[in-house]
Scaffold this active site. Structure first.
Site, PDB file in Angstrom:
ATOM      1  N   GLY A 122       0.830  -1.203   0.000  1.00  0.00           N
ATOM      2  CA  GLY A 122       0.000   0.000   0.000  1.00  0.00           C
ATOM      3  C   GLY A 122       0.864   1.252   0.000  1.00  0.00           C
ATOM      4  N   GLY A 187      24.375  -6.634  20.599  1.00  0.00           N
ATOM      5  CA  GLY A 187      23.240  -6.003  21.284  1.00  0.00           C
ATOM      6  C   GLY A 187      22.703  -6.861  22.413  1.00  0.00           C
ATOM      7  N   ALA A 188      22.859  -6.356  23.657  1.00  0.00           N
ATOM      8  CA  ALA A 188      22.295  -7.058  24.830  1.00  0.00           C
ATOM      9  C   ALA A 188      20.937  -6.444  25.156  1.00  0.00           C
ATOM     10  CB  ALA A 188      23.232  -6.951  26.027  1.00  0.00           C
ATOM     11  N   ARG A 278      15.327  -1.518  16.221  1.00  0.00           N
ATOM     12  CA  ARG A 278      14.468  -1.544  15.027  1.00  0.00           C
ATOM     13  C   ARG A 278      14.086  -0.122  14.632  1.00  0.00           C
ATOM     14  NH1 ARG A 278      12.564  -6.536  13.802  1.00  0.00           N
ATOM     15  NH2 ARG A 278      10.614  -5.789  12.904  1.00  0.00           N
ATOM     16  N   HIS A 450      -2.750 -18.997  48.580  1.00  0.00           N
ATOM     17  CA  HIS A 450      -1.527 -19.645  49.065  1.00  0.00           C
ATOM     18  C   HIS A 450      -1.558 -21.117  48.663  1.00  0.00           C
ATOM     19  CE1 HIS A 450       1.809 -20.699  51.624  1.00  0.00           C
ATOM     20  NE2 HIS A 450       1.095 -21.698  52.106  1.00  0.00           N
TER      21      HIS A 450
HETATM   22  P1  FAD Z   1       4.268  -5.159  12.446  1.00  0.00           P
HETATM   23  O1  FAD Z   1       3.977  -6.316  13.313  1.00  0.00           O
HETATM   24  O2  FAD Z   1       5.693  -4.948  12.037  1.00  0.00           O
HETATM   25  O3  FAD Z   1       3.353  -5.327  11.148  1.00  0.00           O
HETATM   26  C1  FAD Z   1       3.437  -4.477  10.061  1.00  0.00           C
HETATM   27  C2  FAD Z   1       2.913  -5.183   8.829  1.00  0.00           C
HETATM   28  O4  FAD Z   1       2.765  -4.223   7.779  1.00  0.00           O
HETATM   29  C3  FAD Z   1       3.857  -6.260   8.289  1.00  0.00           C
HETATM   30  O5  FAD Z   1       3.131  -7.417   7.953  1.00  0.00           O
HETATM   31  C4  FAD Z   1       4.453  -5.618   7.028  1.00  0.00           C
HETATM   32  O6  FAD Z   1       4.806  -6.578   6.036  1.00  0.00           O
HETATM   33  C5  FAD Z   1       3.280  -4.763   6.573  1.00  0.00           C
HETATM   34  N1  FAD Z   1       3.661  -3.631   5.719  1.00  0.00           N
HETATM   35  C6  FAD Z   1       4.693  -2.765   5.863  1.00  0.00           C
HETATM   36  N2  FAD Z   1       4.660  -1.816   4.897  1.00  0.00           N
HETATM   37  C7  FAD Z   1       3.582  -2.109   4.118  1.00  0.00           C
HETATM   38  C8  FAD Z   1       3.015  -1.506   2.974  1.00  0.00           C
HETATM   39  N3  FAD Z   1       3.533  -0.387   2.432  1.00  0.00           N
HETATM   40  N4  FAD Z   1       1.906  -2.078   2.423  1.00  0.00           N
HETATM   41  C9  FAD Z   1       1.363  -3.203   2.947  1.00  0.00           C
HETATM   42  N5  FAD Z   1       1.856  -3.804   4.059  1.00  0.00           N
HETATM   43  C10 FAD Z   1       2.943  -3.262   4.633  1.00  0.00           C
HETATM   44  N6  FAD Z   1       6.484  -7.426  21.324  1.00  0.00           N
HETATM   45  C11 FAD Z   1       5.816  -7.819  22.424  1.00  0.00           C
HETATM   46  O7  FAD Z   1       4.911  -7.104  22.874  1.00  0.00           O
HETATM   47  N7  FAD Z   1       6.100  -8.999  23.048  1.00  0.00           N
HETATM   48  C12 FAD Z   1       7.084  -9.833  22.598  1.00  0.00           C
HETATM   49  O8  FAD Z   1       7.311 -10.890  23.177  1.00  0.00           O
HETATM   50  C13 FAD Z   1       7.800  -9.453  21.439  1.00  0.00           C
HETATM   51  N8  FAD Z   1       8.765 -10.254  20.940  1.00  0.00           N
HETATM   52  C14 FAD Z   1       9.414  -9.889  19.783  1.00  0.00           C
HETATM   53  C15 FAD Z   1      10.428 -10.720  19.313  1.00  0.00           C
HETATM   54  C16 FAD Z   1      11.126 -10.372  18.166  1.00  0.00           C
HETATM   55  C17 FAD Z   1      12.193 -11.296  17.639  1.00  0.00           C
HETATM   56  C18 FAD Z   1      10.791  -9.166  17.480  1.00  0.00           C
HETATM   57  C19 FAD Z   1      11.500  -8.773  16.217  1.00  0.00           C
HETATM   58  C20 FAD Z   1       9.794  -8.321  17.953  1.00  0.00           C
HETATM   59  C21 FAD Z   1       9.101  -8.672  19.124  1.00  0.00           C
HETATM   60  N9  FAD Z   1       8.120  -7.855  19.668  1.00  0.00           N
HETATM   61  C22 FAD Z   1       7.460  -8.222  20.816  1.00  0.00           C
HETATM   62  C23 FAD Z   1       7.748  -6.569  19.028  1.00  0.00           C
HETATM   63  C24 FAD Z   1       6.463  -6.745  18.204  1.00  0.00           C
HETATM   64  O9  FAD Z   1       6.648  -7.772  17.263  1.00  0.00           O
HETATM   65  C25 FAD Z   1       6.110  -5.434  17.513  1.00  0.00           C
HETATM   66  O10 FAD Z   1       6.036  -4.397  18.469  1.00  0.00           O
HETATM   67  C26 FAD Z   1       4.773  -5.526  16.809  1.00  0.00           C
HETATM   68  O11 FAD Z   1       4.762  -6.560  15.854  1.00  0.00           O
HETATM   69  C27 FAD Z   1       4.425  -4.204  16.116  1.00  0.00           C
HETATM   70  O12 FAD Z   1       3.177  -4.315  15.498  1.00  0.00           O
HETATM   71  P2  FAD Z   1       2.773  -3.405  14.249  1.00  0.00           P
HETATM   72  O13 FAD Z   1       1.398  -3.846  13.884  1.00  0.00           O
HETATM   73  O14 FAD Z   1       3.024  -1.995  14.560  1.00  0.00           O
HETATM   74  O15 FAD Z   1       3.796  -3.783  13.082  1.00  0.00           O
HETATM   75  P1  NAD Z   2      17.068  -3.060  21.787  1.00  0.00           P
HETATM   76  O1  NAD Z   2      16.944  -1.611  21.579  1.00  0.00           O
HETATM   77  O2  NAD Z   2      16.306  -3.716  22.877  1.00  0.00           O
HETATM   78  O3  NAD Z   2      18.617  -3.429  22.035  1.00  0.00           O
HETATM   79  C1  NAD Z   2      19.636  -3.125  21.118  1.00  0.00           C
HETATM   80  C2  NAD Z   2      20.970  -3.079  21.860  1.00  0.00           C
HETATM   81  O4  NAD Z   2      22.026  -3.059  20.902  1.00  0.00           O
HETATM   82  C3  NAD Z   2      21.133  -1.834  22.714  1.00  0.00           C
HETATM   83  O5  NAD Z   2      21.428  -2.233  24.041  1.00  0.00           O
HETATM   84  C4  NAD Z   2      22.302  -1.086  22.046  1.00  0.00           C
HETATM   85  O6  NAD Z   2      23.098  -0.380  22.968  1.00  0.00           O
HETATM   86  C5  NAD Z   2      23.075  -2.216  21.381  1.00  0.00           C
HETATM   87  N1  NAD Z   2      23.922  -1.806  20.223  1.00  0.00           N
HETATM   88  C6  NAD Z   2      23.579  -1.009  19.185  1.00  0.00           C
HETATM   89  N2  NAD Z   2      24.614  -0.910  18.299  1.00  0.00           N
HETATM   90  C7  NAD Z   2      25.642  -1.662  18.804  1.00  0.00           C
HETATM   91  C8  NAD Z   2      26.976  -1.975  18.342  1.00  0.00           C
HETATM   92  N3  NAD Z   2      27.470  -1.505  17.185  1.00  0.00           N
HETATM   93  N4  NAD Z   2      27.768  -2.781  19.109  1.00  0.00           N
HETATM   94  C9  NAD Z   2      27.270  -3.287  20.291  1.00  0.00           C
HETATM   95  N5  NAD Z   2      25.998  -3.011  20.766  1.00  0.00           N
HETATM   96  C10 NAD Z   2      25.196  -2.231  20.032  1.00  0.00           C
HETATM   97  O7  NAD Z   2      16.745  -3.722  20.363  1.00  0.00           O
HETATM   98  P2  NAD Z   2      16.411  -5.220  19.932  1.00  0.00           P
HETATM   99  O8  NAD Z   2      16.906  -6.195  20.937  1.00  0.00           O
HETATM  100  O9  NAD Z   2      16.870  -5.313  18.516  1.00  0.00           O
HETATM  101  O10 NAD Z   2      14.830  -5.244  19.955  1.00  0.00           O
HETATM  102  C11 NAD Z   2      14.072  -4.311  19.193  1.00  0.00           C
HETATM  103  C12 NAD Z   2      12.740  -4.080  19.804  1.00  0.00           C
HETATM  104  O11 NAD Z   2      11.892  -5.199  19.587  1.00  0.00           O
HETATM  105  C13 NAD Z   2      12.765  -3.922  21.327  1.00  0.00           C
HETATM  106  O12 NAD Z   2      13.096  -2.620  21.713  1.00  0.00           O
HETATM  107  C14 NAD Z   2      11.348  -4.249  21.684  1.00  0.00           C
HETATM  108  O13 NAD Z   2      10.575  -3.104  21.503  1.00  0.00           O
HETATM  109  C15 NAD Z   2      10.964  -5.297  20.653  1.00  0.00           C
HETATM  110  N6  NAD Z   2      11.030  -6.644  21.281  1.00  0.00           N
HETATM  111  C16 NAD Z   2      10.260  -6.895  22.373  1.00  0.00           C
HETATM  112  C17 NAD Z   2      10.315  -8.141  22.991  1.00  0.00           C
HETATM  113  C18 NAD Z   2       9.486  -8.393  24.206  1.00  0.00           C
HETATM  114  O14 NAD Z   2       8.599  -7.600  24.464  1.00  0.00           O
HETATM  115  N7  NAD Z   2       9.714  -9.470  24.938  1.00  0.00           N
HETATM  116  C19 NAD Z   2      11.163  -9.121  22.497  1.00  0.00           C
HETATM  117  C20 NAD Z   2      11.950  -8.816  21.400  1.00  0.00           C
HETATM  118  C21 NAD Z   2      11.867  -7.578  20.788  1.00  0.00           C
END
Ligand code: FAD
Ligand code: NAD
Length: 473
Positions: A122, A187-188, A278, A450
């Site tokens: 889109g 990245g930790a 991200r 409990h």
């Molecule tokens: P997204 O989920 O990114 O969805 C966006 C959608 O839009 C995608 O399908 C994409 O393909 C589509 N799109 C993009 N541009 C276009 C376009 N121009 N036209 C049509 N479609 C398009 N969050 C938590 O709360 N708990 C967790 O445990 C957690 N774990 C995570 C683990 C990992 C490894 C990662 C990467 C993220 C995690 N997150 C977690 C973060 C969570 O996934 C995101 O915050 C969430 O998915 C965001 O939702 P959204 O709808 O904004 O976008």
């Molecule tokens: P993050 O922001 O949590 O961590 C990235 C880390 O990488 C930071 O601590 C930063 O200082 C470090 N970093 C950046 N550049 C570096 C370099 N050159 N060398 C060494 N360290 C470096 O990002 P993420 O782990 O990629 O996750 C992205 C987002 O996805 C999260 O912020 C969260 O919003 C979402 N997420 C959520 C969950 C959950 O809710 N359980 C799980 C996974 C992801």
């Protein structure tokens, strides 16, 4: 004649698909356009969360947790095994099946709610029009209101090229088919620590490079300290103040160049995960004249109501300010659909919970102690260790604590921080208390069953007033 809708949602992740369902429930004709393809190359709704984020990562975290408990903990219960094994291919296939079940589930929900689902890219072209591109087919549709929910994609860093074979991002890390002997992680943060847990439990030697001087900068520092200790026990080698400069592939391995204390060094890994945060996904989304502006960090600019700078165009989820969390995206989606329908959709950004699914789990809501100090807010603290909770000890999971922060004068709960077993579920009680502007005293006077882990929340609430029963105050 162009097709017309009350609402078009661009993006079918937890922000977009939830917004679309809520809009349809409210009687609005709704289209959701999403361009994601699943691992099998077929259209797959659910966005990052269902396809390459929350759900698949939790599936792998659970498989690996069971395996690690088998290896290290079951013997304490008197349970023994000969030659415990994990078949990584089966683990990945189980994860893929769960993903497909849930992405397909959304397609079913769309049908049931009469949301029109379109697989296409889109582009917002102005005048409430969206251009839909699918291969070489292009058409334009219009809507009274458009909700942008295009989510986020991983950041990359200079001199480190992702091939999703040896140098992987979050998507590649969920599809590794053989446990790497030595896994490097840049990245930790949340992804780094969750994926380190998965592959560390399966036997990888883990090294995490973190540029900052502390781990989990957003968490309360007492909780981060406990987490650091526990991760060390799990043999995660977390190298703080270490900045990765480059990575290159040599003989089917990855050579990482990093800098610490001004000195450069290299180290060889079998795989490297890049998890450095991200950024908003706006690639090809906004036509020059569509009127939607970006912030200087590349996010779509919105006000508190998720309105963009163009009339009747809204934006939600990872593509706008605030934490990148699935539940935050979904709640914004519901609120916006309700606002479009003339209702008063509401979100309290002070009560968005965070959960990190390591072991122990980590969760929090509201302010950290550092934030209260910085903001000059006087507070009382109550803490309680899981080691003094019968259920936690019976489960063989005595690690961690609950820490509550309450306003010194009014006792209103301002923050709750948990590290320990089931912290992901325990935080909900604190979120409810904060949402209702409850006090530590409210939590202290509520009956907690409990023996449960929730007694740690109860005792921490009593401890705010220095009257915890099962510890010295
Ligand atoms: P997204 O989920 O990114 O969805 C966006 C959608 O839009 C995608 O399908 C994409 O393909 C589509 N799109 C993009 N541009 C276009 C376009 N121009 N036209 C049509 N479609 C398009 N969050 C938590 O709360 N708990 C967790 O445990 C957690 N774990 C995570 C683990 C990992 C490894 C990662 C990467 C993220 C995690 N997150 C977690 C973060 C969570 O996934 C995101 O915050 C969430 O998915 C965001 O939702 P959204 O709808 O904004 O976008
Ligand atoms: P993050 O922001 O949590 O961590 C990235 C880390 O990488 C930071 O601590 C930063 O200082 C470090 N970093 C950046 N550049 C570096 C370099 N050159 N060398 C060494 N360290 C470096 O990002 P993420 O782990 O990629 O996750 C992205 C987002 O996805 C999260 O912020 C969260 O919003 C979402 N997420 C959520 C969950 C959950 O809710 N359980 C799980 C996974 C992801």
């Amino acid at each position: 004649m162009t097709e017309q809708y009350d609402v078009i949602v661009i993006g079918g992740g937890p922000g977009g698909y939830v917004a679309a369902i809520r809009a349809a429930q409210l009687g609005l004709s709704t289209m959701c356009v999403d361009n994601n393809l699943g691992k099998d190359g077929k259209p797959a709704l659910g966005g990052t969360c269902l396809n390459v984020g929350c759900i698949p990562s939790k599936a792998l975290l659970d498989s690996s947790k069971n395996y690690a408990h088998m290896l290290h903990d079951y013997k304490n219960h008197g349970i023994s095994f000969d030659n415990a094994q994990i078949d990584v291919t089966t683990m990945i296939a189980r994860k893929d099946k769960i993903v497909r079940q849930f992405t397909g589930g959304i397609a079913g929900l769309f049908k049931a709610n009469k949301v029109k689902a379109i697989h296409a890219k889109g582009t917002l072209v102005g005048n409430n029009q969206v251009k839909l591109t699918q291969g070489d087919k292009v058409k334009t549709v219009t809507a009274k209101n458009i909700i942008i929910a295009t989510g986020s994609v991983p950041f990359s860093i200079p001199n480190v090229e992702i091939d999703n074979k040896l140098i992987v991002d979050n998507e590649g890390a969920l599809n590794i088919e053989e446990t790497p002997k030595k896994l490097g992680i840049i990245g930790a943060g949340v992804i780094g620590l969750e994926m380190a847990s998965v592959w560390g439990r399966l036997g990888s030697e883990i090294v995490i490079f973190e540029a900052m001087d502390s781990l989990l900068a957003a968490a309360d520092s007492d909780i981060a300290k406990v987490a650091g200790r526990e991760f060390k026990k799990q043999k995660m080698d977390i190298r703080l103040k270490t900045f990765v400069k480059a990575a290159k592939i040599i003989d089917n391995q990855v050579e990482v160049t990093f800098e610490k204390n001004g000195e450069q060094a290299t180290e060889i890994f079998d795989k490297l995960l890049v998890a450095v945060g991200r950024k908003a996904q706006t690639n090809g989304l906004l036509d020059a004249n569509c009127g939607v502006e970006l912030t200087d960090r590349g996010l779509i600019q919105v006000n508190d109501l998720c309105q963009t700078t163009a009339a009747n165009i809204w934006a939600i989820g990872d593509v706008v300010r605030g934490p990148m969390l699935a539940h935050k995206a979904s709640e914004e989606g519901i609120a916006v659909a309700e606002r479009i329908a003339g209702q008063h959709g509401h979100i309290d950004f002070n009560t968005v919970p965070w959960v990190i699914y390591t072991e122990p789990e980590i969760s929090w809501v509201g302010k950290t102690e550092q934030q209260l100090k910085d903001e000059g807010i006087a507070y009382n603290v109550g803490t309680f260790p899981f080691a003094a909770i019968g259920r936690a000890v019976a489960m063989n999971q005595p690690e961690g604590m609950v820490k509550l922060l309450a306003d010194k004068e009014t006792d209103t709960l301002l923050g709750a921080h948990i590290i320990g077993a089931n912290a992901s579920e325990l935080i909900a009680e604190c979120v409810v208390t904060m949402e209702f502007q409850g006090c530590a005293e409210d939590l202290a006077r509520i009956i907690h069953a409990h023996p449960t882990l929730s007694e740690a929340v109860h005792e921490a609430a009593l401890s705010v007033d220095k009257r915890a029963i099962h510890k010295m105050n």
